[in-house]
Design a protein around this motif. Structure first.
Motif, short mmCIF file in Angstrom:
data_model
loop_
_atom_site.label_atom_id
_atom_site.label_comp_id
_atom_site.label_asym_id
_atom_site.label_seq_id
_atom_site.Cartn_x
_atom_site.Cartn_y
_atom_site.Cartn_z
N PHE A 127 8.02 13.44 8.30
CA PHE A 127 6.65 13.10 8.68
C PHE A 127 5.76 14.28 8.30
O PHE A 127 6.24 15.38 8.04
N ALA A 128 4.47 14.03 8.28
CA ALA A 128 3.51 15.12 8.06
C ALA A 128 2.27 14.89 8.93
O ALA A 128 2.04 15.59 9.89
N CYS A 129 1.48 13.85 8.61
CA CYS A 129 0.18 13.70 9.28
C CYS A 129 0.25 12.95 10.61
O CYS A 129 -0.55 13.19 11.49
N LYS A 130 1.17 12.04 10.75
CA LYS A 130 1.26 11.13 11.90
C LYS A 130 -0.04 10.36 12.12
O LYS A 130 -0.33 9.91 13.22
N GLY A 131 -0.82 10.20 11.07
CA GLY A 131 -2.08 9.47 11.16
C GLY A 131 -2.16 8.29 10.22
O GLY A 131 -3.22 7.67 10.09
N GLY A 132 -1.06 7.97 9.54
CA GLY A 132 -1.08 6.83 8.62
C GLY A 132 -1.70 7.14 7.28
O GLY A 132 -2.05 6.23 6.54
N VAL A 133 -1.82 8.43 6.94
CA VAL A 133 -2.53 8.82 5.72
C VAL A 133 -1.59 9.27 4.59
O VAL A 133 -1.77 8.89 3.44
N CYS A 134 -0.58 10.06 4.91
CA CYS A 134 0.19 10.73 3.85
C CYS A 134 1.32 9.89 3.27
O CYS A 134 1.70 10.08 2.12
N GLY A 135 1.91 9.01 4.04
CA GLY A 135 3.01 8.18 3.56
C GLY A 135 4.37 8.85 3.64
O GLY A 135 5.37 8.26 3.23
N THR A 136 4.45 10.05 4.17
CA THR A 136 5.72 10.76 4.25
C THR A 136 6.75 10.03 5.10
O THR A 136 7.95 10.09 4.84
N CYS A 137 6.29 9.30 6.10
CA CYS A 137 7.20 8.63 7.05
C CYS A 137 7.57 7.21 6.60
O CYS A 137 8.14 6.46 7.37
N LEU A 158 4.82 2.36 7.65
CA LEU A 158 4.65 3.75 8.04
C LEU A 158 5.21 3.85 9.45
O LEU A 158 4.65 3.27 10.39
N CYS A 202 5.18 6.13 11.56
CA CYS A 202 4.33 6.81 12.54
C CYS A 202 3.25 5.88 13.09
O CYS A 202 2.58 6.23 14.06
S1 FES Z 1 3.40 10.88 8.85
FE1 FES Z 1 1.74 10.62 7.44
S2 FES Z 1 1.60 8.45 7.26
FE2 FES Z 1 3.15 8.72 8.77
#
Ligand code: FES
Length: 122
Positions: A67-77, A105, A107
């Protein structure tokens, strides 16, 4: 213009609370789902409360989940739902074709079905 020709880059999303987050020590008080996560070829199944995101819930047993942003922006999750159903509340990262293919996502997604399997390796 066709939707697949439009690309956008988002650097900020409102810090809008998706749902109330409970502390892990509180334990599940409502309905739970048996959620299996697969990462790096290893699968872990745990009973997760449906009011917590898949990522937040599964991190209790799999702290290595990405994970990275936990805001639905980066796509890492991003992960693929291979069994069951999840409810994704916000998405600023996935393309419509990815959503159609079953990616979520984690997150921003909550378990819905009694059993849910998500694969981070795909
Ligand atoms: S942690 Fe960035 S979109 Fe889920």
């Amino acid at each position: 213009m066709p939707g697949d020709r439009v690309h956008q880059e988002l650097f900020y999303a409102d810090d809008e609370p998706v749902r109330e987050v409970h502390h892990a020590e509180a334990g599940p008080s409502g309905p739970v789902s048996q959620v299996t996560v697969t990462l790096d070829g290893r699968s872990t199944t745990s009973a997760l409360p449906r009011e917590r995101t898949i990522l937040e819930g599964a991190q209790q047993t799999r702290p290595d989940l990405p994970f990275a942003c936990k805001g639905g922006v980066c796509g890492t999750c991003r992960a693929l739902v291979t069994d069951g159903k999840a409810d994704m509340r916000r998405n600023f990262a996935l393309e419509p074709a990815e959503v159609d293919a079953g990616y979520v996502l984690t997150c921003q997604s909550f378990p819905v079905s009694d059993a849910l399997t998500v694969d981070f390796d795909t």
